[in-house]
Scaffold this motif. Structure first.
Motif, short mmCIF file in Angstrom:
data_model
loop_
_atom_site.label_atom_id
_atom_site.label_comp_id
_atom_site.label_asym_id
_atom_site.label_seq_id
_atom_site.Cartn_x
_atom_site.Cartn_y
_atom_site.Cartn_z
N VAL A 277 0.21 -2.96 2.66
CA VAL A 277 -0.29 -1.76 3.33
C VAL A 277 -0.09 -0.53 2.45
N ALA A 278 1.01 -0.48 1.68
CA ALA A 278 1.24 0.64 0.78
C ALA A 278 0.17 0.70 -0.31
N VAL A 279 -0.21 -0.44 -0.84
CA VAL A 279 -1.26 -0.46 -1.86
C VAL A 279 -2.59 0.02 -1.28
N LEU B 6 -1.71 4.74 7.11
CA LEU B 6 -1.31 3.52 6.39
C LEU B 6 0.05 3.69 5.73
N MET B 7 0.34 4.90 5.23
CA MET B 7 1.66 5.14 4.66
C MET B 7 2.74 5.00 5.73
N ALA C 207 4.62 1.37 -5.96
CA ALA C 207 5.69 0.77 -5.15
C ALA C 207 5.21 -0.49 -4.44
N GLY C 208 3.98 -0.47 -3.94
CA GLY C 208 3.43 -1.66 -3.29
C GLY C 208 3.21 -2.81 -4.25
N ALA C 209 2.75 -2.49 -5.46
CA ALA C 209 2.54 -3.54 -6.46
C ALA C 209 3.86 -4.17 -6.89
#
Length: 130
Positions: free
Chosen positions: A10-12, A41-42, A100-102
């Motif tokens: 969701v962060a990506v 989404l964040m 951060a999501g990756a």
């Protein structure tokens, strides 16, 4: 899929939404609908991350942390937003979310490399340690 992986995914997506919002409003304010979608989404990513943060706690405590983490993240974002919602800040925040999501998606924390399964749950109590 574990809640930490959902948080990363969701962060990506939220980061990509914010970058798209900044590109659509280039040189001006970000495009409002995609900006709000990225913000939602964040906050959802922070809720998943908060739930995963206390993985050994009771469900009621995990729910409280899952609500408190996005509230804290939103307060921090409001402080940053006080500087102005220029496209540069939105792009930087989007890139931070994507990175951060990756990193979270690339991790295999706790997985046993030999069997590929989940780790054994911790043994509780003093007698179990003997």
């Amino acid at each position: 899929m574990r809640s930490s992986k959902w948080a990363s995914l969701v962060a990506v997506v939220g980061g990509l939404t914010w970058v798209a919002s900044a590109v659509l409003g280039w040189g001006d304010e970000p495009e409002p609908y995609s900006y709000l979608a990225g913000l939602a989404l964040m906050l959802l990513a922070l809720a998943f991350a908060g739930y995963a943060l206390v993985s050994t706690a009771p469900v009621w405590l995990r729910a409280i942390v899952a609500v408190a983490t996005p509230a804290l993240g939103y307060m921090i974002w409001l402080s940053v937003e006080a500087l102005g919602t220029t496209y540069v800040l939105v792009v930087l925040a989007g890139v931070v979310l994507i990175v951060a999501g990756a990193i979270g998606l690339g991790r295999t924390a706790g997985a046993d490399p030999v069997s590929g399964g989940e780790p054994e749950p911790p043994v509780r109590g003093r007698r179990a340690a003997r």
